[in-house]
Design a protein around this motif. Structure first.
Motif, PDB file in Angstrom:
ATOM      1  N   THR A 197       0.833  -1.195   0.000  1.00 21.26           N
ATOM      2  CA  THR A 197       0.000   0.000   0.000  1.00 21.26           C
ATOM      3  C   THR A 197       0.880   1.262   0.000  1.00 21.26           C
ATOM      4  OG1 THR A 197      -1.745   1.205   1.151  1.00 21.26           O
ATOM      5  CG2 THR A 197      -0.311  -0.124   2.535  1.00 21.26           C
ATOM      6  N   ASN A 198       0.468   2.252  -0.778  1.00 20.53           N
ATOM      7  CA  ASN A 198       1.178   3.528  -0.902  1.00 20.53           C
ATOM      8  C   ASN A 198       2.415   3.484  -1.808  1.00 20.53           C
ATOM      9  OD1 ASN A 198       0.623   6.195  -0.055  1.00 20.53           O
ATOM     10  ND2 ASN A 198       2.424   6.199   1.251  1.00 20.53           N
ATOM     11  N   ALA A 199       2.579   2.395  -2.556  1.00 17.37           N
ATOM     12  CA  ALA A 199       3.763   2.266  -3.411  1.00 17.37           C
ATOM     13  C   ALA A 199       3.665   3.137  -4.664  1.00 17.37           C
ATOM     14  CB  ALA A 199       3.959   0.801  -3.816  1.00 17.37           C
ATOM     15  N   LEU A 225      -2.766   5.133   3.562  1.00 21.10           N
ATOM     16  CA  LEU A 225      -2.766   3.702   3.297  1.00 21.10           C
ATOM     17  C   LEU A 225      -4.134   3.276   2.764  1.00 21.10           C
ATOM     18  CD1 LEU A 225      -0.785   2.579   6.457  1.00 21.10           C
ATOM     19  CD2 LEU A 225       0.044   3.338   4.241  1.00 21.10           C
ATOM     20  N   PHE A 226      -4.128   2.330   1.875  1.00 22.73           N
ATOM     21  CA  PHE A 226      -5.356   1.779   1.287  1.00 22.73           C
ATOM     22  C   PHE A 226      -6.248   2.836   0.644  1.00 22.73           C
ATOM     23  CE2 PHE A 226      -4.338  -1.191   4.793  1.00 22.73           C
ATOM     24  CZ  PHE A 226      -3.936  -2.232   3.984  1.00 22.73           C
ATOM     25  N   ALA A 227      -5.621   3.689  -0.175  1.00 17.46           N
ATOM     26  CA  ALA A 227      -6.431   4.681  -0.894  1.00 17.46           C
ATOM     27  C   ALA A 227      -7.392   3.959  -1.839  1.00 17.46           C
ATOM     28  CB  ALA A 227      -5.524   5.628  -1.663  1.00 17.46           C
ATOM     29  N   ASP A 251      12.110   9.933  -8.665  1.00 14.13           N
ATOM     30  CA  ASP A 251      12.329  11.387  -8.564  1.00 14.13           C
ATOM     31  C   ASP A 251      12.790  11.773  -7.159  1.00 14.13           C
ATOM     32  OD1 ASP A 251       9.538  10.494  -8.117  1.00 14.13           O
ATOM     33  OD2 ASP A 251       9.235  12.557  -7.431  1.00 14.13           O
ATOM     34  N   MET A 252      12.534  10.902  -6.194  1.00 16.85           N
ATOM     35  CA  MET A 252      12.942  11.214  -4.819  1.00 16.85           C
ATOM     36  C   MET A 252      14.049  10.297  -4.316  1.00 16.85           C
ATOM     37  SD  MET A 252       9.796  12.660  -2.816  1.00 16.85           S
ATOM     38  CE  MET A 252       9.382  11.183  -1.899  1.00 16.85           C
ATOM     39  N   ALA A 253      14.333   9.231  -5.043  1.00 23.28           N
ATOM     40  CA  ALA A 253      15.313   8.254  -4.560  1.00 23.28           C
ATOM     41  C   ALA A 253      16.729   8.739  -4.844  1.00 23.28           C
ATOM     42  CB  ALA A 253      15.076   6.915  -5.235  1.00 23.28           C
TER      43      ALA A 253
END
Ligand SMILES: Nc1nc2c(ncn2[C@@H]2O[C@H](COP(=O)(O)OP(=O)(O)OP(=O)(O)O)[C@@H](O)[C@H]2O)c(=O)[nH]1
Ligand SMILES: [Mg+2]
Length: 414
Positions: A210-212, A232-234, A324-326
């Motif tokens: 979730t949230n990946a 979580l769990f959108a 983009d953030m890693a």
């Protein structure tokens, strides 16, 4: 719209409790996640307590001394309840409620509560209600405080703010009614699925923790308009969208519910048909949040969950998302995947490469045929044209020569 109860006005403040043992060494991360779950459910975390012990206490979850410590913290922090990081047995629930004199929730109730808020489709709502009632039916004795809280609060909500049944007999009746309704919905889905697979458009299932960024990816590709959120769990309900590749090849992308540690088994059972969408896929796109420090553990949980659902022997492409953030020097590996690729579903970076990779994998799954069909079997060429990629066609004396890529299923049907 009249609501049964108004949650917004009531602040729920929780103390989180976890148990760490030698074979359970990620309790801290698990509790951080539990805190995010509390946040998603609309509550606040006001304290955290971890007990180190070899086994969960059979009757009170944590030991006696720790119970006292929790009681103190509830008092000091003016908490309205506690959340335990594991599913409590009916007895643990009752004993803790008696000892703490406050609302006692567990991870399962919390996740089900979020699911209840998030479910949109009829099937989703019925599935959540089923899971909640199953959980509840065995715990009616122990839910003294929770039941008296019916009228509001996390852990007491049904789908669409529907009031959950509290009476054993009603629960039983409602469960069998739900079962019937779900079975008929399931049949519809089976029909849709078999139509889809007969049309042999390849299915690409997007799975992940979730949230990946699963929904962000399907939205980027197809403007699917699926809710994407840093919660979580959108997404709970499966969304399937058509996409046409550069080569003209049509594919279907499906996005569905994410996985999490300790996904409650009542939910897994109730959501089995949704979770199993990936079973019918030609490719599994495993989306990973590369920025999450827990990425490896999350990948592990995704594979465990897939295995539990009996989804195996699938071609897996692991997508290391959020590039983009890693940090550029970061190296993530996934030995279980057939292919890995770095992308950002948000900026679109690497998505072209991903699509190329998908096309290549789909190509590998196809067979190249070079056949001469007698004129009496010209209908088969129609099938090939419709479901495959016709490369060459030549009218000869003995029949029609065809060179084409087709899937193994279409080949068998010829
Ligand atoms: N910086 C960045 N953020 C991203 C990227 N992809 C997704 N996100 C963010 O991550 C959060 C979760 O994205 P979703 O697409 O909702 O994740 P999901 O996997 O569908 O999550 P669930 O539906 O909860 O299982 C959102 O806030 C997105 O904006 C990315 O490539 N880069
Ligand atoms: Mg989603």
């Amino acid at each position: 719209m009249s609501k049964l109860y108004d949650l917004e006005n009531k602040e729920e403040r929780f103390v989180l409790i976890g148990v760490a043992s030698s074979d359970n060494d990620d309790t801290k991360e698990s509790l951080e996640e539990l805190s995010e779950l509390v946040d998603t459910a609309g509550g606040f975390t006001v304290g955290t307590i971890i007990q180190n012990r070899e086994k969960i206490h059979p009757s009170t979850y944590i030991g006696k001394g720790k119970v006292e410590e929790v009681r103190q913290m509830i008092f000091e922090m003016d908490a309205t309840g506690v959340v335990c990081d594991d599913e409590l047995s009916p007895m643990q629930l009752k004993n803790l409620e008696d000892a703490l004199q406050t609302a006692v929730l567990d991870r399962t109730v919390l996740i089900m509560d979020i699911f209840a808020k998030r479910a949109v489709t009829k099937e989703g709502k019925l599935q959540v209600e089923m899971a909640q009632l199953r959980y509840r039916s065995t715990r009616l004795v122990g839910m003294g405080n929770i039941l008296s809280r019916l009228g509001g609060g996390i852990g007491t909500r049904g789908p669409g703010e529907k009031k959950l049944e509290v009476d054993r007999r009603h629960i039983r009746e409602r469960l069998s009614q739900l079962k019937g309704e779900l079975e008929s919905l399931e049949k519809n889905r089976e029909t849709a699925r078999s139509l889809r697979s007969r049309s042999s458009i390849p299915i690409i299932a997007i799975v992940g923790y979730t949230n990946a960024g699963k929904s962000t990816l399907i939205n980027y590709l197809t403007n699917a308009g699926v809710l994407e959120e840093d919660k979580l769990f959108a997404t709970l309900d499966p969304t399937t969208r058509n996409y046409t590749m550069d080569s003209g090849q049509q594919v279907l992308f499906t996005d569905t519910v994410g996985f999490i540690r300790k996904l409650p088994h009542h939910l897994v059972n109730a959501f089995r048909s949704t979770l199993e969408e990936a079973k019918y896929a030609d490719i599994i796109l495993h989306v990973v949040d590369s920025v999450n420090p827990d990425a490896y553990k999350q990948m592990h949980i995704v594979y465990d969950t897939l295995a539990n659902l009996g989804i195996k022997d699938k071609t897996i492409i692991t997508v290391f998302n959020k590039q983009d953030m890693a940090p550029a020097e970061q190296i993530l590996k996934d030995f279980k995947a057939d292919h890995t690729i770095k992308i950002s579903a948000k900026t679109g970076m690497g998505v072209d490469k991903l699509l190329e990779l998908i096309e290549m994998v789909l190509m590998e799954q196809k067979i190249l045929i070079e056949n001469v069909f007698p004129y009496s079997e010209a209908g088969k060429i129609q099938t090939i044209r419709k479901y495959g990629q016709l490369l060459e066609e030549e009218f000869r004396q003995d029949g029609i020569f065809v060179k084409a890529y087709i899937s193994k299923d279409v080949y068998r049907s010829l």
